[in-house]
Design an enzyme around this catalytic site. Structure first.
Site, PDB file in Angstrom:
ATOM      1  N   LYS A 129       0.852  -1.187   0.000  1.00 32.68           N
ATOM      2  CA  LYS A 129       0.000   0.000   0.000  1.00 32.68           C
ATOM      3  C   LYS A 129       0.884   1.232   0.000  1.00 32.68           C
ATOM      4  O   LYS A 129       2.036   1.174   0.452  1.00 32.68           O
ATOM      5  CB  LYS A 129      -0.875   0.007   1.258  1.00 32.68           C
ATOM      6  CG  LYS A 129      -2.082   0.908   1.175  1.00 32.68           C
ATOM      7  CD  LYS A 129      -3.257   0.258   0.463  1.00 32.68           C
ATOM      8  CE  LYS A 129      -4.383   1.242   0.240  1.00 32.68           C
ATOM      9  NZ  LYS A 129      -5.594   0.580  -0.255  1.00 32.68           N
ATOM     10  N   ASP A 169      -7.050   4.634  -4.404  1.00 33.88           N
ATOM     11  CA  ASP A 169      -7.686   4.494  -3.088  1.00 33.88           C
ATOM     12  C   ASP A 169      -8.290   5.874  -2.793  1.00 33.88           C
ATOM     13  O   ASP A 169      -8.547   6.645  -3.737  1.00 33.88           O
ATOM     14  CB  ASP A 169      -6.646   4.073  -2.030  1.00 33.88           C
ATOM     15  CG  ASP A 169      -7.274   3.658  -0.693  1.00 33.88           C
ATOM     16  OD1 ASP A 169      -7.754   2.515  -0.600  1.00 33.88           O
ATOM     17  OD2 ASP A 169      -7.306   4.468   0.255  1.00 33.88           O
TER      18      ASP A 169
HETATM   19  P1  NDP Z   1     -12.817   8.165  -2.510  1.00 32.03           P
HETATM   20  O1  NDP Z   1     -11.740   9.151  -2.292  1.00 32.03           O
HETATM   21  O2  NDP Z   1     -13.385   7.993  -3.867  1.00 32.03           O
HETATM   22  O3  NDP Z   1     -14.038   8.470  -1.520  1.00 32.03           O
HETATM   23  C1  NDP Z   1     -13.865   8.510  -0.144  1.00 32.03           C
HETATM   24  C2  NDP Z   1     -15.175   8.929   0.500  1.00 32.03           C
HETATM   25  O4  NDP Z   1     -15.055   8.789   1.915  1.00 32.03           O
HETATM   26  C3  NDP Z   1     -15.506  10.393   0.250  1.00 32.03           C
HETATM   27  O5  NDP Z   1     -16.894  10.547   0.254  1.00 32.03           O
HETATM   28  C4  NDP Z   1     -14.859  11.088   1.454  1.00 32.03           C
HETATM   29  O6  NDP Z   1     -15.451  12.318   1.794  1.00 32.03           O
HETATM   30  C5  NDP Z   1     -15.117  10.064   2.551  1.00 32.03           C
HETATM   31  N1  NDP Z   1     -14.047  10.164   3.553  1.00 32.03           N
HETATM   32  C6  NDP Z   1     -12.722  10.004   3.354  1.00 32.03           C
HETATM   33  N2  NDP Z   1     -12.037  10.198   4.484  1.00 32.03           N
HETATM   34  C7  NDP Z   1     -12.956  10.495   5.405  1.00 32.03           C
HETATM   35  C8  NDP Z   1     -12.874  10.811   6.776  1.00 32.03           C
HETATM   36  N3  NDP Z   1     -11.690  10.866   7.414  1.00 32.03           N
HETATM   37  N4  NDP Z   1     -14.033  11.036   7.423  1.00 32.03           N
HETATM   38  C9  NDP Z   1     -15.221  10.977   6.778  1.00 32.03           C
HETATM   39  N5  NDP Z   1     -15.362  10.692   5.478  1.00 32.03           N
HETATM   40  C10 NDP Z   1     -14.241  10.472   4.810  1.00 32.03           C
HETATM   41  O7  NDP Z   1     -12.242   6.777  -1.935  1.00 32.03           O
HETATM   42  P2  NDP Z   1     -12.740   5.281  -2.225  1.00 32.03           P
HETATM   43  O8  NDP Z   1     -14.212   5.261  -2.414  1.00 32.03           O
HETATM   44  O9  NDP Z   1     -11.860   4.718  -3.273  1.00 32.03           O
HETATM   45  O10 NDP Z   1     -12.337   4.556  -0.851  1.00 32.03           O
HETATM   46  C11 NDP Z   1     -13.247   4.460   0.246  1.00 32.03           C
HETATM   47  C12 NDP Z   1     -12.802   3.328   1.165  1.00 32.03           C
HETATM   48  O11 NDP Z   1     -12.803   2.093   0.428  1.00 32.03           O
HETATM   49  C13 NDP Z   1     -11.395   3.454   1.751  1.00 32.03           C
HETATM   50  O12 NDP Z   1     -11.373   2.874   3.038  1.00 32.03           O
HETATM   51  C14 NDP Z   1     -10.559   2.604   0.808  1.00 32.03           C
HETATM   52  O13 NDP Z   1      -9.371   2.143   1.425  1.00 32.03           O
HETATM   53  C15 NDP Z   1     -11.528   1.471   0.543  1.00 32.03           C
HETATM   54  N6  NDP Z   1     -11.267   0.682  -0.667  1.00 32.03           N
HETATM   55  C16 NDP Z   1     -11.214   1.272  -1.896  1.00 32.03           C
HETATM   56  C17 NDP Z   1     -10.998   0.500  -3.023  1.00 32.03           C
HETATM   57  C18 NDP Z   1     -11.051   1.067  -4.401  1.00 32.03           C
HETATM   58  O14 NDP Z   1     -11.018   0.276  -5.348  1.00 32.03           O
HETATM   59  N7  NDP Z   1     -11.142   2.365  -4.577  1.00 32.03           N
HETATM   60  C19 NDP Z   1     -10.725  -0.950  -2.905  1.00 32.03           C
HETATM   61  C20 NDP Z   1     -10.908  -1.478  -1.583  1.00 32.03           C
HETATM   62  C21 NDP Z   1     -11.132  -0.672  -0.512  1.00 32.03           C
HETATM   63  P3  NDP Z   1     -14.707  13.705   1.446  1.00 32.03           P
HETATM   64  O15 NDP Z   1     -14.881  13.872  -0.030  1.00 32.03           O
HETATM   65  O16 NDP Z   1     -15.416  14.725   2.248  1.00 32.03           O
HETATM   66  O17 NDP Z   1     -13.273  13.541   1.848  1.00 32.03           O
END
Ligand code: NDP
Length: 449
Positions: A129, A169
């Site tokens: 990662k 991510d």
């Molecule tokens: P994105 O950046 O596309 O979206 C993240 C979302 O979560 C946004 O709505 C963001 O809001 C919110 N968010 C992020 N940090 C925080 C925080 N500290 N508190 C509250 N809300 C938060 O990321 P992904 O959708 O790609 O990833 C989301 C999760 O899924 C993560 O845990 C990631 O590790 C996991 N994941 C992702 C994969 C992928 O293929 N993308 C694969 C497997 C797991 P805001 O815009 O306000 O920051």
């Protein structure tokens, strides 16, 4: 609360000592070690040659300075990370996160989880990662490009299609992957398509990769429900987050006949009893890159925006945390249980705190841990690598069919392993043990390396 086996306590003690202050990494290791007591009791040989100690120690950790120049001509300094955790099963594989909260402990927790997740997919990929404490919010497109190029200027020497293959991510989507791939290509003078996944379709990406994590999560939940003779049809669902994973989880829930009534970002959450308008949400998040509060302005009466607060106060039958680690606490779990939640499926990595997971298990709520339920993203990344290696491009239907098959396989593997270790229905234990055994078999065969 599960207890750690006395043989494994010293392993945990050493991890805590050696990685002081890395709370999320401690949490992830503790959860896995709690599951492994039963394996060591049955197969003492897995504890030979310090195999479990080795699995908790990254093979390599890279930390680097990322200097870049913003639109005002000011020099900005960020910190870059890549943790190459375990390559027993294949090249290191795992995403890159751009978020101000990123530090070494968070990257190590994510890399550690990734080892077992990748093993569960059955694909030949190791775990790693990376990321940076760079905050993309409010940055212009040119700034994003300059940062991605500066980040890759150092990272490229540690990558390779047979060495380490990053993906996206939090904060890293198709746009950022494109800039990083462009820079890698320029620096190496190689069109090495398989060095990054989550690429655009125009330059070697896979169909269904964007959708894969969210879709895969919902396939997993559908499989869990099927074990009880149920389905998503007619269910009321809450999804946290509004990024890549959340958007495509919402999409697939709708396809399966469920209604998603709420989603969130880090400022607040929206409730729309008619069901979240997916086209509008995508326009706001993917095109305008705006805040979620815009949804209510554009949708009009019927939708509500709640600044701050907890999205888990919204009653639902199915809860899908898809934002970030430790976003669903014991207090939230108590509220969800009181409101009748039946299934919790983790789209994010480690979004539920340990006390929340204990409450779900204690109250008979079906619980799908992220390392199994969100593995569809990395599994489809491995399919992207397969297409790149054979210079092929599959249809959306073909790729999604493979994804569905892989998620069914992961579900059945976790369920069967939980049964085998006398913990029926405990998908946490099933996922940790099934993933571990696959890695342990390979590590044993490879000797002390
Ligand atoms: P994105 O950046 O596309 O979206 C993240 C979302 O979560 C946004 O709505 C963001 O809001 C919110 N968010 C992020 N940090 C925080 C925080 N500290 N508190 C509250 N809300 C938060 O990321 P992904 O959708 O790609 O990833 C989301 C999760 O899924 C993560 O845990 C990631 O590790 C996991 N994941 C992702 C994969 C992928 O293929 N993308 C694969 C497997 C797991 P805001 O815009 O306000 O920051």
């Amino acid at each position: 609360m599960s207890k750690i086996d006395e043989k494994l306590q010293p392993v945990l003690d050493e991890v805590l000592r050696r990685n002081a202050g890395e709370a999320e990494f401690h949490q992830a290791v503790k959860e896995v070690l709690e599951s492994l007591g039963r394996v060591v009791a049955k197969h003492p040989d897995y504890a030979d040659h310090a195999l479990i100690e080795r699995i908790c120690e990254p093979e390599r950790q890279i930390i680097f300075r990322v200097p870049w120049i913003d639109d005002d001509g000011q020099v900005q300094i960020n910190r870059g990370f890549r943790v190459q955790f375990n390559s027993a099963l294949g090249p290191y594989k795992g995403g890159i996160r751009f978020h101000p909260s990123v530090n070494l402990g968070i990257i190590k927790f994510l890399g550690f989880e990734q080892i077992f997740k990748n093993a569960l997919t059955g694909m030949p990929i190791g775990g790693g990662k990376g990321g940076s404490d760079f905050n993309p919010r409010g940055r212009s497109d040119r700034e994003i490009m300059r940062f991605c190029q500066a980040f890759m200027l150092e990272l490229h020497r540690h990558l390779g299609e047979y060495t380490d293959v990053p993906a996206g991510d939090i904060g890293v989507g198709g746009r950022e992957i494109g800039y990083m791939f462009g820079q890698y290509k320029r620096l190496t003078n190689r069109y090495e398509a398989g060095v990054l996944t989550g690429k655009g379709l125009a330059y070697g990406g896979s169909r269904a990769r964007t959708e894969a994590t969210g879709f895969g999560l919902v396939y997993f939940v559908q499989q869990m429900l099927a074990t009880k003779g149920q389905s998503l049809d007619g269910k009321r669902v809450v999804v946290s987050g509004s990024g890549n994973v959340a958007i495509y989880a919402i999409d697939k829930v709708r396809q399966f006949g469920g209604t998603v009534v709420a989603c969130s970002d880090s400022n607040g959450y929206i409730v729309d009893e008619e069901g979240i308008d997916l086209a509008l949400l995508r326009e706001i998040k993917e095109v305008r890159r705006a805040r979620l509060s815009t949804y209510v302005e554009l949708k009009g009466p019927g939708a509500r925006y709640i600044e701050g607060g907890s999205i888990w106060d919204v009653p639902c039958q199915i809860a899908l945390p898809c934002a970030t680690q430790n976003e669903l606490t014991g207090k939230d779990a108590t509220t969800l249980i009181k409101n009748g939640v039946e299934v919790v499926g983790e789209g994010a990595n480690m979004p539920s705190t340990p006390d929340a997971v204990d409450l779900f298990h204690g109250q008979g709520v079906m619980f799908a841990p992220g390392k199994a339920a969100n593995a569809g993203g990395v599994a489809t990344s491995a399919l992207e690598m397969q297409q790149n290696a054979s210079r092929d491009s599959w249809s959306f239907e073909q790729t999604e069919a493979r994804l569905a098959q892989i998620m069914r396989g992961i579900h059945d593997d976790c369920a069967a392993t939980a049964d085998e270790y006398s913990a029926p229905g405990n998908y946490v234990l099933g996922a940790n043990i099934a993933g571990f055994v696959r890695v342990a078999e390979a590590m044993s065969a490879l000797g002390v390396v």
